[in-house]
Design a protein around this motif. Structure first.
Motif, short mmCIF file in Angstrom:
data_model
loop_
_atom_site.label_atom_id
_atom_site.label_comp_id
_atom_site.label_asym_id
_atom_site.label_seq_id
_atom_site.Cartn_x
_atom_site.Cartn_y
_atom_site.Cartn_z
N ALA A 90 2.18 -11.01 7.51
CA ALA A 90 2.57 -11.75 6.32
C ALA A 90 1.75 -11.32 5.10
O ALA A 90 2.28 -11.18 3.99
CB ALA A 90 2.41 -13.26 6.55
N ARG A 91 0.47 -11.07 5.31
CA ARG A 91 -0.38 -10.63 4.20
C ARG A 91 0.06 -9.26 3.69
O ARG A 91 0.17 -9.04 2.49
CB ARG A 91 -1.84 -10.56 4.67
CG ARG A 91 -2.83 -10.25 3.55
CD ARG A 91 -4.22 -10.04 4.10
NE ARG A 91 -4.36 -8.79 4.83
CZ ARG A 91 -4.52 -7.59 4.26
NH1 ARG A 91 -4.54 -7.48 2.95
NH2 ARG A 91 -4.64 -6.51 4.99
N LEU A 92 0.35 -8.35 4.62
CA LEU A 92 0.79 -7.02 4.21
C LEU A 92 2.16 -7.05 3.54
O LEU A 92 2.41 -6.28 2.61
CB LEU A 92 0.81 -6.07 5.41
CG LEU A 92 -0.55 -5.66 5.95
CD1 LEU A 92 -0.40 -4.80 7.20
CD2 LEU A 92 -1.36 -4.93 4.89
N ALA A 93 3.03 -7.94 4.00
CA ALA A 93 4.36 -8.04 3.40
C ALA A 93 4.27 -8.55 1.96
O ALA A 93 5.13 -8.23 1.13
CB ALA A 93 5.25 -8.96 4.23
N ALA A 94 3.25 -9.33 1.66
CA ALA A 94 3.10 -9.87 0.31
C ALA A 94 2.53 -8.84 -0.67
O ALA A 94 2.59 -9.04 -1.87
CB ALA A 94 2.20 -11.10 0.35
N LEU A 95 1.97 -7.75 -0.15
CA LEU A 95 1.40 -6.73 -1.02
C LEU A 95 2.46 -5.73 -1.49
O LEU A 95 3.42 -5.45 -0.76
CB LEU A 95 0.30 -5.95 -0.28
CG LEU A 95 -0.94 -6.71 0.15
CD1 LEU A 95 -1.86 -5.80 0.95
CD2 LEU A 95 -1.67 -7.28 -1.05
N THR A 96 2.26 -5.22 -2.68
CA THR A 96 3.14 -4.15 -3.16
C THR A 96 2.70 -2.84 -2.51
O THR A 96 1.57 -2.74 -2.01
CB THR A 96 3.05 -4.01 -4.69
OG1 THR A 96 1.73 -3.58 -5.03
CG2 THR A 96 3.37 -5.32 -5.38
N PRO A 97 3.56 -1.83 -2.50
CA PRO A 97 3.14 -0.55 -1.92
C PRO A 97 1.87 0.01 -2.57
O PRO A 97 1.00 0.55 -1.89
CB PRO A 97 4.34 0.36 -2.18
CG PRO A 97 5.51 -0.56 -2.21
CD PRO A 97 4.99 -1.82 -2.84
N LEU A 98 1.74 -0.15 -3.88
CA LEU A 98 0.54 0.33 -4.56
C LEU A 98 -0.70 -0.43 -4.08
O LEU A 98 -1.75 0.16 -3.84
CB LEU A 98 0.68 0.19 -6.07
CG LEU A 98 -0.54 0.61 -6.89
CD1 LEU A 98 -0.85 2.09 -6.66
CD2 LEU A 98 -0.33 0.32 -8.36
N GLN A 99 -0.58 -1.75 -3.91
CA GLN A 99 -1.72 -2.55 -3.43
C GLN A 99 -2.12 -2.12 -2.01
O GLN A 99 -3.30 -2.07 -1.69
CB GLN A 99 -1.38 -4.03 -3.46
CG GLN A 99 -1.29 -4.61 -4.86
CD GLN A 99 -0.75 -6.03 -4.85
OE1 GLN A 99 0.09 -6.39 -4.03
NE2 GLN A 99 -1.24 -6.84 -5.78
#
Length: 134
Positions: A90-99
């Motif tokens: 869930a944390r990774l899904a909330a990040l943008t590709p750049l983040q």
């Protein structure tokens, strides 16, 4: 300890009894070791040793599953591990590709040049068959 000779076991036992009598059971030592803050620190250290695999924010959940719900420890650990994995997804899904890329760099990742293959310099293969690229 199993490999020690009987004499060495006896010698260590006697030394332990002397140390306990002369040091450990002294009133000032007992008072220091039984102080509430020392006992709390010992409890935290033991918890960290036993539940070091479990994130601190999920330790109460693990204890609840094992002690109140009577779920076997291995099964409760699998449930906690799945919860940790779900939270990470869930944390990774909330990040943008750049983040995500910046996070990888902060964790020690490196930048590399993108591979771009060169155009063949000849119009035939190594087997001698013409490719007609020219």
């Amino acid at each position: 300890m199993e490999r020690l000779s009987p004499e060495e076991r006896r010698r260590r036992s006697e030394r332990g009894k002397i140390t306990a009598r002369d040091v450990l059971f002294q009133p000032e030592v007992r008072a220091r070791t039984m102080a509430p803050e020392v006992r709390q620190q010992a409890g935290r250290a033991k918890t960290e040793t036993i539940l070091g695999w479990c994130p601190p924010h999920l330790r109460d959940t693990y204890r609840h599953l094992v002690n109140r719900k009577h779920i076997p420890a291995a099964e409760a650990r699998a449930m906690i591990d799945e919860e940790v994995a779900r939270q990470e997804r869930a944390r990774l899904a909330a990040l943008t590709p750049l983040q995500r890329q910046i996070e990888r760099l902060e964790k020690g990742g490196t930048l590399t040049a993108k591979f771009t293959p060169k155009k063949a310099e000849h119009a035939f293969t190594l087997g001698g068959v013409g490719s007609g690229l020219l």
